[in-house]
Write a protein that holds these residues in place. Structure first.
Motif, mmCIF file in Angstrom:
data_model
loop_
_atom_site.group_PDB
_atom_site.id
_atom_site.type_symbol
_atom_site.label_atom_id
_atom_site.label_comp_id
_atom_site.label_asym_id
_atom_site.label_seq_id
_atom_site.Cartn_x
_atom_site.Cartn_y
_atom_site.Cartn_z
ATOM 1 N N ASP A 48 -21.378 -16.769 35.497
ATOM 2 C CA ASP A 48 -20.133 -16.766 34.959
ATOM 3 C C ASP A 48 -19.723 -16.710 33.682
ATOM 4 O O ASP A 48 -18.505 -17.157 33.509
ATOM 5 C CB ASP A 48 -19.400 -17.947 35.636
ATOM 6 N N ARG A 108 -17.959 -16.500 40.291
ATOM 7 C CA ARG A 108 -17.357 -17.645 40.973
ATOM 8 C C ARG A 108 -16.701 -18.480 40.623
ATOM 9 O O ARG A 108 -16.864 -19.064 39.224
ATOM 10 C CB ARG A 108 -18.792 -18.541 41.721
ATOM 11 N N HIS A 109 -15.350 -18.672 40.752
ATOM 12 C CA HIS A 109 -14.212 -19.511 40.497
ATOM 13 C C HIS A 109 -13.866 -20.187 41.495
ATOM 14 O O HIS A 109 -14.380 -20.215 42.476
ATOM 15 C CB HIS A 109 -13.590 -18.236 40.055
ATOM 16 N N GLY A 110 -13.097 -21.166 41.947
ATOM 17 C CA GLY A 110 -12.163 -22.339 42.635
ATOM 18 C C GLY A 110 -13.089 -22.943 42.779
ATOM 19 O O GLY A 110 -14.202 -23.263 42.362
ATOM 20 N N ALA A 111 -12.442 -23.797 43.392
ATOM 21 C CA ALA A 111 -13.377 -25.163 43.512
ATOM 22 C C ALA A 111 -14.026 -25.752 44.557
ATOM 23 O O ALA A 111 -14.567 -24.557 45.428
ATOM 24 C CB ALA A 111 -12.107 -26.495 44.333
ATOM 25 N N LYS A 112 -15.531 -27.321 44.305
ATOM 26 C CA LYS A 112 -16.175 -26.934 45.775
ATOM 27 C C LYS A 112 -15.685 -26.516 46.518
ATOM 28 O O LYS A 112 -15.073 -27.519 47.086
ATOM 29 C CB LYS A 112 -16.550 -28.562 45.374
ATOM 30 N N LYS A 113 -16.622 -25.931 47.473
ATOM 31 C CA LYS A 113 -16.621 -25.372 48.794
ATOM 32 C C LYS A 113 -15.114 -24.723 48.946
ATOM 33 O O LYS A 113 -15.221 -24.464 49.952
ATOM 34 C CB LYS A 113 -16.971 -26.960 50.142
ATOM 35 N N ARG A 114 -14.667 -23.954 48.313
ATOM 36 C CA ARG A 114 -13.588 -23.295 48.308
ATOM 37 C C ARG A 114 -13.799 -22.372 47.414
ATOM 38 O O ARG A 114 -13.362 -21.904 46.004
ATOM 39 C CB ARG A 114 -12.506 -24.219 48.021
ATOM 40 N N ASN A 123 -11.752 -12.882 48.659
ATOM 41 C CA ASN A 123 -11.219 -13.993 48.881
ATOM 42 C C ASN A 123 -12.287 -14.570 49.741
ATOM 43 O O ASN A 123 -11.645 -13.700 51.105
ATOM 44 C CB ASN A 123 -10.399 -14.665 49.219
#
Length: 118
Positions: free
Chosen positions: A29, A8-14, A40
């Motif tokens: 991770d 998992r990567h990306g911002a919180k809730k994204r 995505n």
């Protein structure tokens, strides 16, 4: 054992996921051997960038013996790199117990008899 799984990567809730080849003992991770694609989930299903795969490398690692996770196996089956896995049988915990099911069947049969008699 080698695993093809998502990190998992990306911002919180994204969320944004990389599809990687890793040792099954390494953290989700954590360290991985090779990046094989991306996922995505925020893009629509028909968008071509929703799932990107390096098909040649994935085919190589599958031949070597890497095991994909359930979600990655679904992506690979959609890309026709492997046969789809059979769906597991769903849990029966939320269903009523055996005697309750018998009572429900008896009640349904009685209702059918009443409807036929009317």
């Amino acid at each position: 054992m080698l695993a093809i799984r998502m990190t998992r990567h990306g911002a919180k809730k994204r969320p944004f996921f990389h599809i990687v080849l890793a040792d099954s003992r390494s953290p989700r991770d954590g360290r991985f051997i090779e990046k094989l694609g991306t996922y995505n989930p925020l893009l629509p299903r028909e968008h071509e960038q929703r799932v990107t795969l390096d098909k040649e490398r994935i085919a190589h690692w599958l031949k070597v013996g890497a095991q994909p996770s359930d979600r990655v196996a679904k992506f690979l089956a959609q890309a026709e790199l492997m046969t789809p896995r059979e769906r597991r049988e769903q849990s029966k915990k939320p269903l009523p117990r055996a005697k309750a099911q018998e009572r429900l069947k008896a009640a349904a049969a009685a209702a059918d008899k009443e409807a036929a008699a009317s």
